[in-house]
Design an enzyme around this catalytic site. Structure first.
Site, PDB file in Angstrom:
ATOM      1  N   THR A  13       0.813  -1.217   0.000  1.00 39.24           N
ATOM      2  CA  THR A  13       0.000   0.000   0.000  1.00 39.24           C
ATOM      3  C   THR A  13       0.843   1.262   0.000  1.00 39.24           C
ATOM      4  OG1 THR A  13      -1.791  -1.136   1.175  1.00 39.24           O
ATOM      5  CG2 THR A  13      -1.788   1.260   1.273  1.00 39.24           C
ATOM      6  N   THR A  85       1.385  -4.376   4.310  1.00 38.52           N
ATOM      7  CA  THR A  85       1.165  -4.669   5.728  1.00 38.52           C
ATOM      8  C   THR A  85       0.505  -6.020   5.978  1.00 38.52           C
ATOM      9  OG1 THR A  85      -0.968  -3.504   5.728  1.00 38.52           O
ATOM     10  CG2 THR A  85       0.991  -2.216   6.302  1.00 38.52           C
TER      11      THR A  85
END
Length: 327
Positions: A13, A85
């Protein structure tokens, strides 16, 4: 003197941009994300091709990334790994257990929101990671996030909604950092001096995980384990490592482990510790299950992946659990 840092950009991300079906990995991060730190560090980037969403990470990715690090670590003062993540804690654990004899920092970070988005957490995470890489006393694999530094072993992702996305239930944070105050409450473990080496990953290692739930799940897991082609199994049990006293489950564990295969018993509780406190847990031990102590899922996956890759036995697994202060 400026630090010379190798950057392994895997995707995630932190560098994503908007696509027609949602956020997708992008190379635009290169050249600007670390520009604020150019006066302090020189950065050499390796951009993986393709960049991936970390939910797509494979054992082959881990093997390839470790091969890159094996070559680059001796040439640099430290390594920064930019990673999605979702599986960041899994990769951090794999790196921590595979990279032996480190005498410099390897720091992993990412972001909950893209670098270019409003109020992104990426700048703070990058600043924390760079500050960690500048510490001469850091010689380990660490995870930097939201102004905190965590040991890789035992770390987990616990939020998709907050900038405080990670924690380490048993070992806590190794330090806290802010731009205003610098480092606070730093506590780093001492490293055993040994030659630098990298354990290779077998991309064909087959690790399976079963989670107990109340009801008929014990019988279902028992049937699966008996007919399992897995090389090793993680069993997520209750509390201190407890399971129903279902004869079929205990016998399935015994049949599996008598083949020389490893079965690691870990707790579902985030701050759980598997130990033979109750008779329910003792039965699993007697059947050949290894008590994982404070081992969380991410660390368990790394341990068994490496165990299968090196064709290790129960003695090796237990010794690793001791060395990592998990039991």
């Amino acid at each position: 003197m400026k630090k010379h840092i190798f950057v392994l950009y895997t995707g995630g991300t932190i560098g994503m941009s908007a696509g027609s079906k949602g956020l997708v990995p992008d190379t635009a991060l290169v050249g600007k994300a670390l520009a604020p730190f150019a006066a302090r560090c020189d950065f050499d980037w390796h951009v993986c091709n393709p960049l991936i969403d970390s939910s797509a990470v494979t054992l082959l990715n881990w093997r390839n990334w470790l091969a890159i690090l094996k070559d680059k670590i001796p040439q640099y003062d430290g390594v920064l790994v930019l990673h999605g993540t979702d599986t960041l804690a899994y990769t951090a654990n794999i790196f921590a257990l595979s990279l032996k004899g480190l005498n410099k920092p390897v720091v992993l970070t990412g972001a909950q929101w893209p670098f270019n988005s409003e109020n992104s957490d990426a700048p703070l995470n990058l600043a924390t990671a760079v500050a960690a890489l500048e510490r001469p006393d850091l010689k380990d694999v660490m995870l930097a996030f939201n102004g905190k530094l965590f040991p890789a072993v035992g770390s987990s992702k616990l939020s998709t909604e907050s900038a405080a996305a990670f924690d380490n239930a048993h070992f806590g944070a190794s330090g806290m950092w802010s731009e205003e105050g610098g480092w606070e409450k730093v506590c780093l473990s001492e490293k055993t001096v040994e030659p630098f080496a990298v354990q290779e990953i077998n991309p064909e290692a087959n690790i399976e995980c079963y989670t107990l739930i109340p009801g008929i799940m014990a019988d279902t897991i028992a049937r699966n384990i008996v007919h399992d082609t897995a090389d090793a199994v993680i069993l997520q049990t209750y509390g201190h490592g407890n399971a129903p006293d279902t004869p079929s489950l205990i016998e399935a564990v015994r049949t599996f482990t008598e083949q020389g295969k490893l079965l690691l018993n870990i707790s579902q509780v985030p701050q759980g510790c598997v130990a033979a406190v109750y008779a329910q847990g003792s039965a699993l031990c007697e059947a050949g299950a290894v008590s994982g102590g404070k081992c969380n899922l991410e660390t368990a996956v790394a341990l068994l992946t490496l165990a299968v890759s090196r064709q290790a036995d129960v003695t090796w697994l237990k010794s690793q659990l001791h060395c990592l202060h998990l039991i």
